[in-house]
Design an enzyme around this catalytic site. Structure first.
Site, PDB file in Angstrom:
ATOM      1  N   GLY B 329     -11.980  20.871 -52.401  1.00  0.00           N
ATOM      2  CA  GLY B 329     -12.986  21.108 -53.431  1.00  0.00           C
ATOM      3  C   GLY B 329     -14.203  21.813 -52.842  1.00  0.00           C
ATOM      4  O   GLY B 329     -14.085  22.611 -51.900  1.00  0.00           O
ATOM      5  N   SER B 330     -15.336  21.480 -53.403  1.00  0.00           N
ATOM      6  CA  SER B 330     -16.557  22.205 -53.038  1.00  0.00           C
ATOM      7  C   SER B 330     -16.984  21.983 -51.590  1.00  0.00           C
ATOM      8  O   SER B 330     -17.849  22.693 -51.090  1.00  0.00           O
ATOM      9  CB  SER B 330     -17.689  21.780 -53.962  1.00  0.00           C
ATOM     10  OG  SER B 330     -17.300  22.035 -55.287  1.00  0.00           O
ATOM     11  N   THR B 331     -16.422  20.988 -50.905  1.00  0.00           N
ATOM     12  CA  THR B 331     -16.830  20.786 -49.506  1.00  0.00           C
ATOM     13  C   THR B 331     -16.437  21.993 -48.667  1.00  0.00           C
ATOM     14  O   THR B 331     -16.923  22.169 -47.558  1.00  0.00           O
ATOM     15  CB  THR B 331     -16.178  19.518 -48.905  1.00  0.00           C
ATOM     16  OG1 THR B 331     -14.756  19.648 -49.007  1.00  0.00           O
ATOM     17  CG2 THR B 331     -16.623  18.269 -49.629  1.00  0.00           C
ATOM     18  N   LEU B 332     -15.572  22.825 -49.211  1.00  0.00           N
ATOM     19  CA  LEU B 332     -15.148  24.009 -48.464  1.00  0.00           C
ATOM     20  C   LEU B 332     -16.172  25.143 -48.587  1.00  0.00           C
ATOM     21  O   LEU B 332     -16.174  26.091 -47.806  1.00  0.00           O
ATOM     22  CB  LEU B 332     -13.776  24.478 -48.998  1.00  0.00           C
ATOM     23  CG  LEU B 332     -12.897  25.315 -48.073  1.00  0.00           C
ATOM     24  CD1 LEU B 332     -12.558  24.521 -46.816  1.00  0.00           C
ATOM     25  CD2 LEU B 332     -11.631  25.745 -48.779  1.00  0.00           C
ATOM     26  N   LYS B 333     -17.075  25.040 -49.585  1.00  0.00           N
ATOM     27  CA  LYS B 333     -17.975  26.149 -49.894  1.00  0.00           C
ATOM     28  C   LYS B 333     -18.834  26.616 -48.709  1.00  0.00           C
ATOM     29  O   LYS B 333     -18.961  27.826 -48.486  1.00  0.00           O
ATOM     30  CB  LYS B 333     -18.859  25.815 -51.103  1.00  0.00           C
ATOM     31  CG  LYS B 333     -18.069  25.897 -52.411  1.00  0.00           C
ATOM     32  CD  LYS B 333     -18.890  25.409 -53.583  1.00  0.00           C
ATOM     33  CE  LYS B 333     -18.073  25.494 -54.875  1.00  0.00           C
ATOM     34  NZ  LYS B 333     -18.707  24.745 -55.963  1.00  0.00           N
TER      35      LYS B 333
END
Lengths: 379, 620
Positions: B329-333
């Site tokens: 999810g957004s932790t990859l951003k």
């Protein structure tokens, strides 16, 4: 009446005087002494093989005492008396053998004992003496060497108790019975022709015996004897462990009470049938040869008594008794050293156990009777 | 008897002669046979003497193995996690009982014995020798032990045997990292060095117990015993003393671990958390919730308990931290943004407009932002702080899938981290080549978009997320994650500290790019609009982080995601990655709360508790 020694030196020295007194009690000194030596050795071995079990040794001593008393009692009977009773003894033994098969008591998968109320009794032991006595009686009446018809009759007489005992089943004793009978026949002068013929007939006979006459456990014993390694933990175990015990004893042995095979329980039946292995492990080849030498002396004395016996009954009986005794020794040592299949035959006068000891001593009693009841006539 | 007259005129001389002759034959017969016996004895006792002596020695002497004492396991501060304790087992020696079955029935009246145990006993009974003790019950408790002890005279052949057994004093705590031991099974027997394990009945099955089996086990010893024909031991002399196994000091800080597990329990959620020291790759906490009690496995778990554990929908035996693969999810951003900066596709202060959705050219489909009406003008920092999806859709499209793949692969996604526990899952980092191979399909631009926000095919394990966060916080220096901190010789104070395993460094075009990312991540926690601002209250140190939610359940284009209406198990996973303190990072964390919903509200608070536990304690 007390007999006198045939020896020319009968009236000299105190030892000879002493011997004469013993002779008066119908005791044969050489036989008695060699038997006592054997018994002492036997007790020492038993003491070690039983893990120094005093109670067991005591039991054995009591049995030996009884056996020796029986020996002395029988020695008092004259050969004539023995001969007179021979047929009756045989008939009684035969009836008891049949009774055993019908109402005998079982033990260890075999039916050998007869309960006579106050004690149990193995009629086959009685037969061991009754059979040679009957045959000696029968053949001493006849013209020797025996004729064909007589031979057949004798063989049938031998066969009857042999089969009865084999049915119990007790292979060892039936074997001894048969051989004791055959020795009488042989000593009576059975023609060599018959002997050779019977050896030839032995082959098909043994095949018949193998397929129809033997119990499974008996067959296994023979098979494992032929190849003990085939079943090292099963029936071959006895033979292998026994060979190890004897072989590891070496020339001098591991020393009295130091046998590992026997004391660590590897050697089966070490107090009874396999006592010779326990002995050889601890005393080595030297001990074994000495033990055989003691047996040799006893046998030699028995043969001399037979040779000196004055009538046909006595000599046939004496000869058969002493050779059967030898056969005992030979089969036992042969089987524990892997020469012969394992049949339940104890080492005479050494193995722990009662009944056969009494019979054996009764046999020696007969020998003493024959030796000491001789009349002063030229043979 | 044929001629009656002959009876009276017997030829005595001839008969005597015949008898003497026969007696002579017999004498020779006796001598020959005695000779045969002596020859046989000579053969056995002289010629083959040595052979039989050897056999006799073999008969009586035996070499028996002695089991070494297994090494202990401690946490990094020396708190005991696995030890060997005497355990009392109820044994029956069939040979000494009057009636084994009757004894069994009587014992059953006294203490609880399950059918499983009776069955196992009966199986063993067939295999063992009659004088050997066969265990009926392991782990007698003191009451049971007392009950048996006072009744021992009623039960001949029953005894209470003490043996060393593995115990995990912390119970369920950190069980996924420590692992457990169990009895050696058939399969293990085939691969083991039988002689090393000749006296050992147990072996490490999972976790550190399994991975460090060689070190923990020690070396088997031997004693020489004299046995009798039944194999019963009469005397024994030690030959080689067994060498105890080495003690292990795990990198785990059990207090931190405990706080982490507690935090999960309080939130009543399943999930995983991995905390790593960025400076050396040491794993400080390794949480997979729910956990299980490793003590259950040591002496054979009963079927019922095992079934309950293995079929539970919460899957307590599943090591989520190591093997659970979740969309990041957004932790990859932050990593995608870093890739954009490093490939010179974006500038930190460049803004794009976020209307709440994104649309590809020649495609009507709307790619939604989590915020319905959009974030408005958004630069890189704002995109990270507020987790703007549209910004990253756009960036992903510029990066294209293969560049994203390549850049993220440098951090180690899509491959195992190489931690020293077995069974790690590699995750999945998609690329065109991968899709061609796996599905035999071309790559679609829409897939690039959702990859940019950590959805789609991308899968990561909590361990990987923690690992890449540590790398990010450490300016690209990659250390292989480790679970063992030091190895100690039993009985000695000093320990051998394991060296950090430096793998390499993620190359940097411009260090400022990295700083701008970490600055943005700091704002996630400390900024007014930060998605994890909820955790910054009373924070005594500065932390950086990134929240995330990972879709479990596909939401249709125009459908709205309504947390309340969706069954719990279909709710999004809540994620958070972060590290602290920002100037000198000491701990990097990744948290996944299964079906937790919002990363900022559910996952981040757990991370905060763990950071507090580790950092605040350190400051003291």
């Amino acid at each position: 009446m007390p007999g006198f020694s045939k020896s020319e030196f009968a009236d000299t020295t105190r030892i000879k005087a002493g011997r004469r007194i013993l002779h008066g009690f119908h005791i044969d000194l050489p036989l008695l002494v060699s038997l006592l030596v054997l018994v002492v050795v036997g007790i020492l071995v038993l003491y070690s093989a039983s893990e120094q079990d005093n109670k067991l040794v005591e039991q054995q001593l009591i049995r030996l005492a009884i056996a020796f008393v029986v020996m002395f009692v029988i020695a008092q009977l004259s050969p004539d008396t023995l001969r007179y009773w021979s047929p009756w003894l045989f008939i009684i033994s035969l009836i008891m053998l049949i009774a055993v098969l019908l109402f005998g008591e079982e033990g260890k998968g075999a039916q050998r004992w007869l309960n006579l109320g106050f004690f149990t009794f193995q009629p086959s032991e009685l037969m061991k003496l009754a059979l040679p006595m009957l045959l000696a009686w029968y053949l001493s009446e006849a013209h020797l060497p025996p004729k064909f018809k007589q031979v057949i009759l004798v063989l049938l007489i031998i066969l009857l108790p042999t089969i009865l005992v084999a049915r119990q089943p007790d292979l060892g004793t039936s074997l001894l019975l048969a051989s004791s009978g055959i020795f009488v026949l042989f000593l009576a002068g059975l023609r060599w022709f018959y002997i050779v013929l019977s050896f030839i007939l032995l082959i098909p006979a043994s095949l018949v015996l193998w397929f129809y006459g033997m119990h499974d456990y008996q067959r296994t014993r023979v098979l494992t004897f032929l190849n003990p390694e085939s079943d090292p933990l099963g029936s071959g175990y006895h033979i292998i462990q026994s060979s190890i015990a004897i072989g590891s004893g070496g020339l001098y042995g591991k020393g009295w009470l130091n046998g590992t095979q026997s004391h660590l329980d590897f050697l089966p039946e070490r107090k009874t049938d396999f006592i010779f292995s326990a002995f050889s492990e601890e005393f080595g080849l030297i001990g074994a040869v000495i033990l055989l030498f003691i047996y040799g002396i006893i046998i030699a004395r028995g043969l001399i008594i037979a040779a000196q016996a004055q009538d046909t009954f006595s000599r046939l009986l004496a000869g058969s008794i002493i050779i059967t005794f030898f056969i005992y020794v030979f089969i036992n040592i042969g089987m524990v050293s892997g020469l012969l299949p394992v049949v339940g035959i104890p080492l005479p006068l050494v193995s722990f156990g009662g009944t056969s000891m009494v019979t054996l001593c009764a046999g020696f009693g007969i020998l003493m009777s024959i030796q000491t009841h001789r009349k002063l006539i030229a043979s | 008897m044929a001629r009656h007259s002959s009876l009276t005129i017997k030829d005595h001389f001839r008969e005597t002669h015949l008898f003497q002759q026969r007696l002579l034959v017999m004498t020779i017969f006796v001598i020959v046979l005695l000779g045969v016996l002596i020859a046989r004895l000579f053969f056995l006792q002289i010629i083959d003497h040595e052979h039989y002596t050897t056999l006799s020695e073999e008969n009586r002497l035996d070499i028996l193995p002695i089991a070494p004492i297994r090494g202990l396991i401690y946490d990094r501060n020396g708190i005991l996690l696995a030890q060997n304790v005497p355990s009392f087992a109820l044994q029956i020696i069939p040979e000494r009982t009057k009636d084994t079955n009757q004894t069994l029935l009587e014992l059953k009246k006294l203490i609880s014995i399950s059918d499983d145990e009776v069955e196992r006993f009966n199986t063993l009974r067939k295999k063992k020798r009659r004088f050997e003790g066969i265990t009926l019950r392991y782990r007698l408790n003191p009451t049971e032990r007392a009950k048996i002890a006072v009744n021992l005279d009623r039960f001949p052949g029953v005894k209470i045997a003490a043996e060393l057994t593995r115990e995990y004093p912390k119970g369920k705590l950190a069980s996924h990292a420590i692992g457990y031991m169990g009895r050696i099974n058939e399969q293990e027997l085939t691969r083991l060095d039988i002689s090393r394990y000749s006296a050992t009945k147990h072996i490490g099955k999972v976790g550190v117990e399994r991975a460090y089996e060689d070190i923990l086990h020690g070396e088997v010893g031997f004693e020489r015993v004299e046995t009798n024909s039944q194999g019963r031991i009469l005397t024994s002399t030690p030959e080689v003393d067994p060498k105890p196994g080495k003690d292990l000091y795990m990198t785990i800080d059990i207090n931190v671990q405990e706080k982490a597990e507690q935090a999960f329990k309080e939130s009543e959620n399943n999930g995983a958390l991995v905390a790593i020291d960025p400076n050396n790759g040491e794993v400080l906490a390794f949480v997979s919730m729910p956990t299980f009690d490793p003590n259950l496995f040591v002496n054979g778990i009963d079927r019922k308990t095992y079934k309950a554990l293995s079929t539970s929908p919460d899957r307590p035996l599943f090591n989520r931290a190591l093997r659970g693969q979740y969309p990041p999810g957004s932790t990859l951003k932050p990593f995608i943004a870093l890739a954009g900066l490093e490939y010179n596709l974006i500038m930190g202060n460049e803004e794009i407009k976020c209307p709440g959705y994104y649309r590809l050219k020649n495609d009507d489909r709307k790619y939604r932002d989590w915020k319905k009406h959009g974030h408005g003008e958004t630069d890189m920092s704002k995109a990270i702080v507020q987790s703007c999806d549209v910004y990253f859709y756009d960036l992903a499209l510029q990066l294209k899938i293969d560049r994203m793949h390549d850049y993220l692969a440098r951090f180690g996604l899509g491959q195992t981290t190489g931690i020293d526990i077995r069974g790690e899952a590699p995750g999945l980092l998609p690329s065109k080549a991968w899709k061609r191979k796996a599905y035999n399909l071309p790559w679609f631009p829409g897939e690039t978009l959702i990859t940019g926000i950590g959805q789609g095919f991308t899968l990561t394990t909590p361990l990987q997320l923690s690992h890449i966060t540590a790398t990010l916080s450490n300016f690209g220096r990659i250390y292989k994650p480790r679970i063992i901190h030091a190895i100690g010789e039993p009985g000695f104070e000093e320990v051998t500290i394991q060296k950090p395993r430096f793998v390499g460094i993620v190359d940097k075009k411009n260090p400022d790019h990295w700083t701008s990312i970490t600055n943005a991540m700091t704002k996630v926690v400390h900024g007014v609009y930060g998605t994890a601002r909820g955790i910054n209250r009373d924070l005594t140190y500065k932390a950086a982080g990134k929240t995330g939610t990972a879709q479990v359940f596909g939401i249709k284009e125009d459908e709205e995601y309504d947390e309340e209406k969706i069954a719990k198990k279909l709710r999004d996973h809540a994620l958070f990655i972060g590290y602290a303190p920002i100037d000198e990072p000491k701990i990097a964390i990744a948290v996944i709360v299964e079906n937790g919903g919002s990363g900022g509200a559910v996952a981040a608070p757990i991370a905060r508790k763990v950071m507090d536990a580790y950092l605040v304690k350190e400051q003291k």
